[in-house]
Structures are given as C-alpha cells and as structure tokens.
Design a protein around this motif. Structure first.
Motif, PDB file in Angstrom:
ATOM      1  N   ARG A 111       1.342  59.879  -5.517  1.00  0.00           N
ATOM      2  CA  ARG A 111       0.329  60.256  -4.527  1.00  0.00           C
ATOM      3  C   ARG A 111       0.567  59.544  -3.193  1.00  0.00           C
ATOM      4  N   LEU A 132      -2.258  64.426 -12.028  1.00  0.00           N
ATOM      5  CA  LEU A 132      -1.253  65.280 -11.386  1.00  0.00           C
ATOM      6  C   LEU A 132      -0.774  66.412 -12.283  1.00  0.00           C
ATOM      7  N   THR A 164       5.940  69.563  -3.986  1.00  0.00           N
ATOM      8  CA  THR A 164       5.165  68.960  -2.896  1.00  0.00           C
ATOM      9  C   THR A 164       3.671  69.078  -3.175  1.00  0.00           C
ATOM     10  N   ASP A 165       3.259  70.240  -3.655  1.00  0.00           N
ATOM     11  CA  ASP A 165       1.896  70.403  -4.156  1.00  0.00           C
ATOM     12  C   ASP A 165       1.962  70.236  -5.671  1.00  0.00           C
ATOM     13  N   PRO A 166       1.596  69.056  -6.193  1.00  0.00           N
ATOM     14  CA  PRO A 166       1.783  68.816  -7.633  1.00  0.00           C
ATOM     15  C   PRO A 166       0.894  69.683  -8.513  1.00  0.00           C
ATOM     16  N   TYR A 167      -0.086  70.376  -7.920  1.00  0.00           N
ATOM     17  CA  TYR A 167      -0.962  71.236  -8.708  1.00  0.00           C
ATOM     18  C   TYR A 167      -0.384  72.627  -8.916  1.00  0.00           C
ATOM     19  N   ARG A 168       0.855  72.814  -8.455  1.00  0.00           N
ATOM     20  CA  ARG A 168       1.569  74.065  -8.718  1.00  0.00           C
ATOM     21  C   ARG A 168       2.651  73.819  -9.766  1.00  0.00           C
ATOM     22  N   GLY A 175       1.638  71.617 -13.515  1.00  0.00           N
ATOM     23  CA  GLY A 175       0.615  70.964 -12.711  1.00  0.00           C
ATOM     24  C   GLY A 175      -0.784  71.255 -13.223  1.00  0.00           C
ATOM     25  N   ARG A 177      -3.965  72.927 -12.723  1.00  0.00           N
ATOM     26  CA  ARG A 177      -4.262  74.067 -11.876  1.00  0.00           C
ATOM     27  C   ARG A 177      -5.685  73.973 -11.316  1.00  0.00           C
ATOM     28  N   ARG A 178      -5.870  74.591 -10.177  1.00  0.00           N
ATOM     29  CA  ARG A 178      -7.147  74.490  -9.467  1.00  0.00           C
ATOM     30  C   ARG A 178      -8.097  75.611  -9.861  1.00  0.00           C
ATOM     31  N   GLU A 180     -11.505  76.780  -7.740  1.00  0.00           N
ATOM     32  CA  GLU A 180     -12.300  76.472  -6.561  1.00  0.00           C
ATOM     33  C   GLU A 180     -13.236  77.624  -6.243  1.00  0.00           C
ATOM     34  N   ARG A 189     -14.618  72.045  -6.169  1.00  0.00           N
ATOM     35  CA  ARG A 189     -13.178  72.010  -6.412  1.00  0.00           C
ATOM     36  C   ARG A 189     -12.928  71.305  -7.743  1.00  0.00           C
TER      37      ARG A 189
END
Length: 430
Positions: A111, A132, A164-168, A175, A177-178, A180, A189
C-alpha cells in the motif's frame, strides 16, 4: 495509554437502537486501539517460538512500525481490515500462526510502496495479503513480496505481479472485488472477501469465487438495497456505511438466506445472496446492530459471565445464553425498526408484509428484553441498556397495526414457540 469511554448520550442512543455515524465513530476508534493491542500481543507471543520464527515475527513487527512512521494511513487501513482481528485472536489463544505478521507487514508495504522485500508464508500455494487479495503460487509454502516492483515471488521462481489497482484480478492474482453504491450523494464502498481464511469464523463461507454473472447480481442487489436504506432509513444507512467495510459470501441454509457477524472481525459481515431488495436491506440493518453491540461490549460489559443458563429466543431453534439473547434482541430491534419505517412507503401486499414483520419482531424483541431484565445476568450498565431498548419497544408496541397483519404475526410467534418446545423439551417461558 488512552482509556476509551462512551458518553452517556451516545450509550443511550445506541441502546435505543440507533446512534448514527457519530456513535459508530467512538466504536471505530476503540476497535483500532484493540487491534494495536492484539498485534502487540502477537509480537510478544512470538518470543516463545523457535528462534527463526521469533526473529521473523520481530522483524515484521518492526517493519510495520517503520512503515507507520512514513505512511500511517497504509498501516491503519491494513490493520483495520476485519480478518486481522480474528487472526490475531487465534494466535493469542494458541490456534494461529505468528507468520501472519509478515503478511500484514507486506500488505502495508505494498500500500505504501515501501521498497524493502519481505518473506511471507504460503498455505496450499496461496499467499494472502490482508486487505488486498491473494497470489496463487502452486507448490509453494513461502514467498517473497517485493513491494517496490509489486511482485510476489515463490522460492522456485514463479512470480505474480500485483496490479496497480490491487482490487482487480490479474494473472495469478485474485483481488478483493468492490461492491459500491451511491444514492442522493450518500455512498457505500464494500470489499468482497472470498479468500482470506479468517474472513468469517464460525460460519460456512462459500468456497468458490463468484462468477462474473453472480458478482453482478450481488452488485445490483446492493445498489437497490442501498437506495432503500438511503431513502427511508437514513440513520441505518449512516451506520452501515460507517461500520461495515467487507462482505464475505456465505452458503445459504437450504432455501433460507443467511447472514452473520463475527465478534473479532469488526467491519466484516457474512451474507448469502438475499432473495429480494428488502431482504438485502434488512440483512444490512440486522448485521450492523450486531457490529455495534459487539464493539460496545468490548468497552462496556453488559452481561455477567455465562452461568450455563439458557433461554428462549423467538428467532432461534436452540436455547440461547444471555449474551446471545442480548445480541439477538438488539439485532431484531433493528429489523423491527426497518419494517416500522418501511410500512409507510409500501402499498398492497408489501405493505401488509411490512406491518406483519414489524409486529412480529417488535414483540419478539420485547419478549427477549423482558427475559433479559428478569435474568439477573446483566451488569449495571446492561440493565440500563436493556431498559432503554425496552422503552423504545414499548412505544412501538403502542403503534397500531392492521388486524390481519397482527394476527399473522401472533400466529407465527405461537407456532415458533410450539416448535421450540417440541425440539428442546423446555418451557419457552422458563
């Protein structure tokens, strides 16, 4: 050392069933302090292990402290992640692995973009970085995380790049996943945790990740439920957005939707996919009550130690200890409150459902509150808390409900008591 206190007005607001984001703020601050103490306990517990493991734990703790000096938000976000509390507690009761400190430090380092590499454990070829996601490294029991280049590399040379976006997702990387939603300027969120082994202790978590179609069903249901909460249940929406950050999919019980909260995973809840918008919204309103109460009881004991006595709960098939009964009563106070407000915004059959649900759960919570008050198992603070709950419920029980809905609610209550008696061989009144 700072002693956390709950102001009396906040305590009374919580006891009455709400409190809002303001009250949740007090609980969040205290829970973060609790996490820091747990981590210190893990570091101390590691001293009793064999020298190599003790040294690794000490180094990981020192790395966390060093990152905290440079990027405090990265460390705080990682430590606040719900599963960290459950893992740390397991270590302190002798069931967990202090190697998790290294994974925690690695997640904070990623992070923060902190360059120093750190060796982390793997289980069945999986490296979990709390908050993450996880790297899949077959036939690997340890790996090195290199935050500077965002890679996780196994001893045999296989490497996984953290996006770069660890949620992908990415090759070898899963990752968190979101989920929202936003309505009228109010946003929630959440992260969907499908891989951390500590994601919801004591429940039957789903073992496979959601497919893209299933994920979209969850996200769409979340958006519709959030719209309901923001439109008609503003305080509950505030509390859900402030207190809940992670959802873990659960296996439903047959055809029944299920939800859960674990005491040591503050901020996380478990859900199976609710069957409709109201069920989704109610599940959130229900579980945020458990979340608040669990955090409050870390600060203010409300029940005395379990003496083995068990009691009737109008929402369970099994007899409950006092602590469990209090949790259930408080959660169903939230459920009754949802339907109390929602019935003013419905028509036809859904309106009658709302009236029936309101009558059923206000009466159930009131019965449980009476049992709690008469139990002799509450602390002084617990007696005040339950009295405030009861005061709210008394007012609600004076509100009119159509006779048809009231009759349905009472019939359901009588049938439940009869089934409970047959199952347990006990008098529900006793």
């Amino acid at each position: 050392m700072k002693r956390h206190r709950i102001p009396r007005k906040v305590f009374d607001a919580l006891a009455g069933g709400s409190g809002g984001a303001h009250a949740v703020g007090y609980l969040q601050v205290a829970q973060y302090s609790r996490r820091l103490l747990l981590l210190r306990g893990v570091r101390d517990a590691a001293r009793a292990e064999e020298p190599k493991r003790a040294r690794r734990a000490r180094q990981a703790f020192a790395l966390l402290a060093e990152i905290q000096e440079l990027a405090p938000e990265a460390v705080e976000t990682t430590i606040r992640y719900p599963t960290v509390g459950a893992w740390a507690r397991d270590v302190l009761v002798g069931r967990g692995d202090t190697g998790g400190l290294a994974a925690l430090a690695a997640a904070a380092a990623v992070r923060a973009g902190f360059p120093r590499p750190i060796e982390v454990p793997a289980s069945d070829g999986v490296v979990v970085l709390p908050s993450l996601g996880r790297a899949i490294l077959p036939d690997c029991n340890s790996a090195v995380v290199r935050p500077g280049v965002a890679r996780v590399t196994a001893a045999h040379g296989v490497s996984v790049r953290i996006p770069t976006d660890p949620y992908r997702d990415a090759p070898g990387w899963q990752g968190l996943r979101r989920m929202e939603a936003e309505y009228h300027g109010m946003a929630i969120r959440l992260l969907l945790d499908e891989g951390d082994p500590y994601r919801m202790p004591g429940t039957e978590v789903a073992q496979t990740r959601l497919s893209p179609a299933e994920l979209e069903s969850w996200r769409a249901g979340m958006r519709r439920a959030w719209r309901l909460l923001v439109r008609f249940h503003w305080t509950a929406a505030e509390e859900v957005a402030a207190a809940i950050s992670v959802v873990s999919p659960l296996v439903p019980h047959g055809k029944e939707h299920t939800s859960a909260t674990a005491h040591h995973t503050f901020g996380g809840i478990g859900l199976s996919l609710p069957p409709d918008d109201h069920a989704f919204a109610v599940a959130l309103a229900h579980e945020v009550q458990h979340t608040k109460l669990g955090a409050l009881m870390d600060l203010v004991p409300l029940t005395r130690p379990d003496d083995g006595s068990r009691h009737y709960a109008p929402w369970r098939d099994d007899p409950r200890p006092i602590n469990g009964l209090l949790h259930g009563a408080y959660a169903h106070l939230g459920v009754a409150g949802y339907w109390r407000r929602q019935r003013a915004h419905e028509r036809g059959a859904t309106m009658m459902r709302a009236h029936m649900e309101f009558a059923r759960w206000r009466d159930a919570a009131a019965l449980a509150a009476h049992t709690l008050a008469a139990s002799g198992r509450l602390t002084d603070a617990g007696e005040i808390f339950v009295a405030e709950m009861a005061r709210t419920l008394r007012a609600w029980r004076r509100e009119p409900v159509p006779k048809v809905a009231l009759d349905h609610a009472r019939t359901a209550a009588v049938r439940h008591r009869a089934r409970w008696h047959l199952r347990n061989g006990m008098d529900p009144a006793g």
